[in-house]
Motif scaffolding. Sequence first.
Motif, mmCIF file in Angstrom:
data_model
loop_
_atom_site.group_PDB
_atom_site.id
_atom_site.type_symbol
_atom_site.label_atom_id
_atom_site.label_comp_id
_atom_site.label_asym_id
_atom_site.label_seq_id
_atom_site.Cartn_x
_atom_site.Cartn_y
_atom_site.Cartn_z
ATOM 1 N N MET A 38 75.445 -47.767 -79.779
ATOM 2 C CA MET A 38 74.825 -48.082 -78.498
ATOM 3 C C MET A 38 73.297 -48.041 -78.636
ATOM 4 S SD MET A 38 75.265 -46.264 -74.757
ATOM 5 C CE MET A 38 74.351 -44.775 -75.165
ATOM 6 N N THR A 39 72.790 -47.023 -79.296
ATOM 7 C CA THR A 39 71.350 -46.901 -79.495
ATOM 8 C C THR A 39 70.821 -48.074 -80.313
ATOM 9 O OG1 THR A 39 71.537 -44.503 -79.401
ATOM 10 C CG2 THR A 39 69.536 -45.388 -80.367
ATOM 11 N N ARG A 40 71.553 -48.468 -81.339
ATOM 12 C CA ARG A 40 71.151 -49.597 -82.171
ATOM 13 C C ARG A 40 71.095 -50.887 -81.350
ATOM 14 N NH1 ARG A 40 75.208 -49.754 -85.783
ATOM 15 N NH2 ARG A 40 74.396 -47.879 -86.739
ATOM 16 N N GLU A 41 72.108 -51.110 -80.505
ATOM 17 C CA GLU A 41 72.123 -52.319 -79.682
ATOM 18 C C GLU A 41 70.985 -52.313 -78.657
ATOM 19 O OE1 GLU A 41 75.890 -53.557 -78.078
ATOM 20 O OE2 GLU A 41 76.934 -52.834 -79.861
ATOM 21 N N ILE A 42 70.685 -51.160 -78.093
ATOM 22 C CA ILE A 42 69.574 -51.076 -77.138
ATOM 23 C C ILE A 42 68.251 -51.352 -77.850
ATOM 24 C CG2 ILE A 42 68.261 -49.477 -75.690
ATOM 25 C CD1 ILE A 42 70.991 -48.310 -74.832
ATOM 26 N N ARG A 43 68.099 -50.829 -79.050
ATOM 27 C CA ARG A 43 66.882 -51.103 -79.819
ATOM 28 C C ARG A 43 66.768 -52.593 -80.134
ATOM 29 N NH1 ARG A 43 64.095 -47.359 -82.724
ATOM 30 N NH2 ARG A 43 64.133 -48.645 -84.590
ATOM 31 N N GLN A 44 67.896 -53.232 -80.385
ATOM 32 C CA GLN A 44 67.874 -54.669 -80.663
ATOM 33 C C GLN A 44 67.448 -55.471 -79.437
ATOM 34 O OE1 GLN A 44 71.795 -55.424 -82.211
ATOM 35 N NE2 GLN A 44 71.242 -54.793 -84.279
ATOM 36 N N THR A 45 67.812 -54.991 -78.234
ATOM 37 C CA THR A 45 67.370 -55.698 -77.030
ATOM 38 C C THR A 45 65.873 -55.539 -76.824
ATOM 39 O OG1 THR A 45 67.778 -53.829 -75.540
ATOM 40 C CG2 THR A 45 69.598 -55.379 -75.861
ATOM 41 N N ALA A 46 65.289 -54.454 -77.345
ATOM 42 C CA ALA A 46 63.846 -54.230 -77.215
ATOM 43 C C ALA A 46 63.047 -54.970 -78.280
ATOM 44 C CB ALA A 46 63.541 -52.736 -77.289
ATOM 45 N N GLN A 51 58.224 -57.746 -80.716
ATOM 46 C CA GLN A 51 57.673 -58.893 -81.443
ATOM 47 C C GLN A 51 56.608 -59.618 -80.622
ATOM 48 O OE1 GLN A 51 58.095 -59.287 -84.546
ATOM 49 N NE2 GLN A 51 59.749 -57.794 -84.724
ATOM 50 N N GLU A 52 56.812 -59.700 -79.313
ATOM 51 C CA GLU A 52 55.821 -60.343 -78.455
ATOM 52 C C GLU A 52 54.532 -59.520 -78.409
ATOM 53 O OE1 GLU A 52 55.338 -61.926 -73.899
ATOM 54 O OE2 GLU A 52 57.352 -61.843 -74.757
ATOM 55 N N ALA A 53 54.653 -58.195 -78.372
ATOM 56 C CA ALA A 53 53.465 -57.336 -78.402
ATOM 57 C C ALA A 53 52.744 -57.482 -79.738
ATOM 58 C CB ALA A 53 53.855 -55.880 -78.156
ATOM 59 N N ARG A 54 53.491 -57.568 -80.809
ATOM 60 C CA ARG A 54 52.881 -57.766 -82.126
ATOM 61 C C ARG A 54 52.148 -59.111 -82.188
ATOM 62 N NH1 ARG A 54 57.402 -55.489 -86.459
ATOM 63 N NH2 ARG A 54 56.846 -53.290 -86.184
ATOM 64 N N ALA A 153 68.906 -56.704 -69.973
ATOM 65 C CA ALA A 153 69.538 -56.630 -71.293
ATOM 66 C C ALA A 153 70.081 -55.225 -71.572
ATOM 67 C CB ALA A 153 68.547 -57.048 -72.370
ATOM 68 N N VAL A 154 69.300 -54.200 -71.245
ATOM 69 C CA VAL A 154 69.753 -52.823 -71.467
ATOM 70 C C VAL A 154 70.936 -52.511 -70.561
ATOM 71 C CG1 VAL A 154 69.119 -50.388 -71.213
ATOM 72 C CG2 VAL A 154 67.560 -51.974 -72.334
ATOM 73 N N ARG A 155 70.861 -52.949 -69.318
ATOM 74 C CA ARG A 155 71.966 -52.720 -68.385
ATOM 75 C C ARG A 155 73.253 -53.374 -68.900
ATOM 76 N NH1 ARG A 155 72.258 -50.357 -63.833
ATOM 77 N NH2 ARG A 155 70.010 -50.327 -63.563
ATOM 78 N N ALA A 156 73.141 -54.568 -69.484
ATOM 79 C CA ALA A 156 74.324 -55.237 -70.034
ATOM 80 C C ALA A 156 74.936 -54.412 -71.174
ATOM 81 C CB ALA A 156 73.959 -56.634 -70.523
ATOM 82 N N VAL A 157 74.092 -53.862 -72.036
ATOM 83 C CA VAL A 157 74.595 -53.014 -73.133
ATOM 84 C C VAL A 157 75.271 -51.773 -72.566
ATOM 85 C CG1 VAL A 157 73.913 -51.566 -75.093
ATOM 86 C CG2 VAL A 157 72.918 -53.833 -74.825
ATOM 87 N N LEU A 158 74.652 -51.138 -71.572
ATOM 88 C CA LEU A 158 75.225 -49.932 -70.981
ATOM 89 C C LEU A 158 76.558 -50.224 -70.287
ATOM 90 C CD1 LEU A 158 72.021 -48.246 -69.522
ATOM 91 C CD2 LEU A 158 73.226 -47.691 -71.641
ATOM 92 N N GLU A 159 76.632 -51.348 -69.599
ATOM 93 C CA GLU A 159 77.893 -51.725 -68.937
ATOM 94 C C GLU A 159 78.980 -51.998 -69.959
ATOM 95 O OE1 GLU A 159 76.998 -54.942 -66.273
ATOM 96 O OE2 GLU A 159 75.877 -53.632 -64.911
ATOM 97 N N ASP A 160 78.603 -52.619 -71.071
ATOM 98 C CA ASP A 160 79.567 -52.885 -72.134
ATOM 99 C C ASP A 160 80.150 -51.569 -72.666
ATOM 100 O OD1 ASP A 160 81.011 -54.307 -74.192
ATOM 101 O OD2 ASP A 160 79.415 -53.715 -75.593
ATOM 102 N N TYR A 161 79.289 -50.583 -72.904
ATOM 103 C CA TYR A 161 79.779 -49.304 -73.409
ATOM 104 C C TYR A 161 80.540 -48.528 -72.339
ATOM 105 C CZ TYR A 161 78.027 -49.721 -78.049
ATOM 106 O OH TYR A 161 77.860 -50.140 -79.345
#
Length: 169
Positions: A38-46, A51-54, A153-161
């Motif tokens: 779950m943490t890995r997927e949330i990091r992937q959504t970020a 990349q945009e900040a970079r 995006a994070v909410r979608a990951v949380l709902e999935d879990y």
Amino acid sequence: MARGGGRFLDLSEGEREMKRLGQVLKNFEDGKDLRKQMTREIRQTANPVRQEARAAIRSMPSKGGYRKGRPLRAAIAQKIQIASRPTGRFVGVKITAGQTGSVRGFTHAARKTNFGRWRHPVFGDSANWVSQNGEPGWFDNTMLRNRPTFRRAVRAVLEDYANRIARRI
């Protein structure tokens, strides 16, 4: 940019949901692995926000000539990191622009370029100071602009879990 060196992408209800999921996952036999996923997927959504900040700092205009050592903008871009904590006291996702002490002794380069203007001695000569301009808001504006998309995006990951957990019960 927040004084602590990063900008929390405030998830409010999402943070509470993430904390509850993290606590529930502790009760499962494979909960530790699920929490890691779950943490890995949330990091992937970020990652797109990071990349945009970079890209924003790399596109900041540079008026300097050749410098020995690493370029400042590249060093700042490399220090933009994602931190995600599903349990504990500070639950949430944070994107930070860390300190860049190795680049000509300019420790808080990300903060100062985001602020827009800073002063420094010329080649370490404390009698001769100059002002330099950054790109005001390159970090803060990127985070604010992407907040709604990131929350979804994070909410979608949380709902999935949450659905995965519900199916097991």
